[in-house]
Scaffold this active site. Structure first.
Site, PDB file in Angstrom:
ATOM      1  N   TYR A 133      -7.495 -34.570 -91.869  1.00 26.79           N
ATOM      2  CA  TYR A 133      -8.277 -35.457 -90.998  1.00 26.79           C
ATOM      3  C   TYR A 133      -8.372 -36.899 -91.498  1.00 26.79           C
ATOM      4  O   TYR A 133      -8.264 -37.836 -90.691  1.00 26.79           O
ATOM      5  CB  TYR A 133      -9.657 -34.849 -90.732  1.00 26.79           C
ATOM      6  CG  TYR A 133      -9.581 -33.776 -89.666  1.00 26.79           C
ATOM      7  CD1 TYR A 133      -9.688 -34.093 -88.324  1.00 26.79           C
ATOM      8  CD2 TYR A 133      -9.362 -32.444 -90.007  1.00 26.79           C
ATOM      9  CE1 TYR A 133      -9.593 -33.126 -87.339  1.00 26.79           C
ATOM     10  CE2 TYR A 133      -9.260 -31.456 -89.025  1.00 26.79           C
ATOM     11  CZ  TYR A 133      -9.372 -31.809 -87.704  1.00 26.79           C
ATOM     12  OH  TYR A 133      -9.263 -30.839 -86.730  1.00 26.79           O
TER      13      TYR A 133
ATOM     14  N   GLU B  25     -13.369 -25.339 -86.986  1.00 30.68           N
ATOM     15  CA  GLU B  25     -12.161 -24.694 -87.527  1.00 30.68           C
ATOM     16  C   GLU B  25     -12.462 -23.876 -88.770  1.00 30.68           C
ATOM     17  O   GLU B  25     -11.844 -22.815 -88.979  1.00 30.68           O
ATOM     18  CB  GLU B  25     -11.102 -25.764 -87.806  1.00 30.68           C
ATOM     19  CG  GLU B  25     -10.498 -26.321 -86.518  1.00 30.68           C
ATOM     20  CD  GLU B  25      -9.798 -27.659 -86.694  1.00 30.68           C
ATOM     21  OE1 GLU B  25      -9.473 -28.018 -87.852  1.00 30.68           O
ATOM     22  OE2 GLU B  25      -9.590 -28.354 -85.677  1.00 30.68           O
TER      23      GLU B  25
END
Length: 406
Positions: free
Chosen positions: A95, A137
Site C-alpha cells: 500500500y 484484507e
C-alpha cells in the site's frame, strides 16, 4: 482522521478526477511498474493492455472522493476488491508503494491545479482508505487460513483431469499435491491460478470461477480459450494447448462476493452469457442439492451449439429435478442447431422473452457474462421494475460500470 476541511477539499476534486481519472491511473501504473517491475508478477497485464484496470481504479478513486465523508457507503465495493486482493496475495507492504506513485501521478497530470493543500488532503485520505483495505484484507487472510482445509497465499495443485466441454471451453479438475481435504466455499466464488509460462517473462495470475459444487476432493474450473492474439489469451491458450494431466500449478483458496443466497426461498433465475455459465452452474448444482423444491430457471445465451458448454450436465439436472427449467438462446445457430431445434430463442435475450418465460415479479436474479449481455439483462430487469435487492451480478475481470437506459 481527516478534517472537515480536508473532506471538503477531496470532494471538490471529484469532478476533476472524473475528467482526468483514467489519465491519472494510466500514469500511475506506468510509474509503478517502472519503479517496481516485480509487481508485474501480480498484476494482470492483459487488463493493463486493454485499459480495464486503469478504468476500474479510476472509478474507485472517484467513488472514494465523492463519498469521503461516508466511506461506509462504498464498503460493498471495498469487500469485493479485498477478496480479489486476498486471492492475488496483496499485502500491507504494497500500500505505501501504491500511495507514493498514485500521488505522483495526480501531481503529474493535474500540474499546478494540484496545490499543496489538495495533495496533503489526498495523502491523508489515501492513508485512511488504505487502512480500511488492510483491515478488511487482514480479516480475510485470517479467516481463509484458519478455516478447515484452508491455507495462506498459494498452494501447489496438479491437474487431475482435463475435459473438453465445447469448441472453446475446457474444464480442469485440480487436486492439492498434499492430498489434504479442500475447504468448502460459497457457490459463485473463484480461485486464483498462478502459472509460470515458459514463453512469458513474468508470472501470470488469473481468476477462474469454480464451476462445480463445494465439498468435493477437487476444484473444477472451466476455461474459455481466448483468441491467441488477444492479450487475455496467454493463459487460456496455454491451459488449452500445453497443460496436461499431472502438470503442477499454484492455487489460492476460494474468494469472491458473488455468491448464492441459499437462505432465500424466492424463485431463482440464473442468466448466463457464454462462459458466464461457470459460476451459475455451480449455483445450480448447489441449490438443487440444498433446496430441491426451490423453483429455478437457468438461461444460457451463446453464439451456437458448438460453443455451448455443459449441455449434457444441464440436461441431466432437468431430468432429475422437476423444479428446474433450462432455456437456451442462440444468437447465430448452426445448420445442425436449426435442424435439431437446439434452442428456445433465436437471436438475443429480449425484454418480451424474459417477461413471457421468467418469474420477473418475484425471483432473485443472478447474471454473468460479457458486458453487452449484462447491460441488456440489467436494462430489461430495470424496465420491468425489478428492485436492486433482487439483482446480483459479477464481471470477469476488473469491476466496470453497466450503462443502463433511464
Amino acid at each position: 482522521m481527516l478534517t472537515e476541511q480536508q473532506k471538503d477539499t477531496i470532494k471538490a476534486t471529484a469532478p476533476v478526477l472524473r475528467e482526468h481519472g483514467t489519465t491519472i491511473t494510466t500514469r500511475f501504473y506506468q510509474l509503478l511498474f517502472e519503479k517496481h517491475p516485480k509487481l508485474l508478477n501480480i498484476f494482470n497485464q492483459a487488463n493493463q493492455k486493454q485499459g480495464k484496470q486503469q478504468r476500474a481504479l479510476a472509478n474507485s478513486i472517484i467513488a472514494s472522493a465523492e463519498h469521503i465523508d461516508q466511506l461506509e457507503s462504498i464498503m460493498p465495493v471495498v469487500e469485493q476488491i479485498a477478496h480479489k486482493h486476498r486471492s492475488l496475495g496483496i499485502k500491507p507492504e504494497h500500500y505505501p508503494i501504491v500511495g507514493e506513485n498514485l500521488l505522483i501521478a495526480i501531481k503529474d497530470v493535474l500540474g499546478d491545479a494540484a496545490t499543496d493543500d489538495i495533495m496533503q488532503a489526498w495523502e491523508d485520505a489515501y492513508q485512511v482508505i488504505a487502512d480500511i483495505f488492510i483491515s478488511v484484507e487482514a480479516d480475510l487472510y485470517e479467516e481463509t487460513e484458519q478455516q478447515p482445509g484452508g491455507w495462506k497465499d498459494f498452494k501447489p495443485f496438479y491437474i487431475a483431469g482435463k475435459v473438453v466441454e465445447s469448441d472453446v471451453i475446457t474444464s480442469f479438475y485440480l487436486k492439492p499435491v498434499d492430498e489434504q481435504p479442500l475447504p468448502t466455499f460459497e457457490p459463485g466464488q473463484y480461485i486464483s491460478v498462478k502459472l509460470d509460462i515458459p514463453s512469458e517473462t513474468y508470472t501470470n495470475i488469473r481468476q477462474y470461477s469454480l464451476s462445480y459444487k463445494p465439498n468435493q476432493s477437487y476444484f473444477r474450473i472451466s476455461v474459455k480459450r481466448e483468441d491467441e492474439h488477444d492479450p487475455n489469451g496467454v493463459v487460456s491458450n496455454y491451459l488449452h494447448n500445453e497443460a496436461s494431466v499431472g502438470d503442477l500449478l499454484d492455487v489460492s483458496a476460494p474468494a469472491g462476493e458473488f455468491t448464492l443466497d441459499t437462505n432465500s426461498t424466492k424463485p431463482l433465475v440464473l442468466l448466463a452469457g457464454g462462459v458466464g455459465i461457470t459460476p451459475l452452474i455451480n449455483m445450480l448444482h448447489t441449490v438443487v442439492e440444498q433446496q430441491p423444491s426451490r423453483p429455478v430457471s437457468i438461461v444460457h445465451a451463446v453464439r451456437n451449439g458448438d460453443v455451448q458448454a455443459f449441455e449434457q450436465e444441464l440436461t441431466d439436472l432437468v431430468l432429475d429435478h422437476q423444479h428446474v427449467n433450462i432455456y437456451t438462446i442462440l444468437s447465430h445457430p448452426t445448420a445442425d442447431d436449426e435442424a435439431n431445434k437446439h434452442y428456445h430463442q433465436k437471436g438475443f435475450i429480449t425484454y418480451d422473452w424474459m417477461k413471457d418465460h421468467l418469474p420477473m415479479d418475484e425471483a432473485d436474479f443472478y447474471f454473468c457474462g460479457p458486458k453487452p449481455f449484462m447491460e441488456a439483462v440489467m436494462n430489461h430487469l430495470n424496465q420491468h421494475g425489478v428492485t436492486e435487492d433482487r439483482l446480483n451480478f459479477e464481471f470477469f475481470g476488473p469491476q466496470e460500470e453497466l450503462e443502463t437506459v433511464q
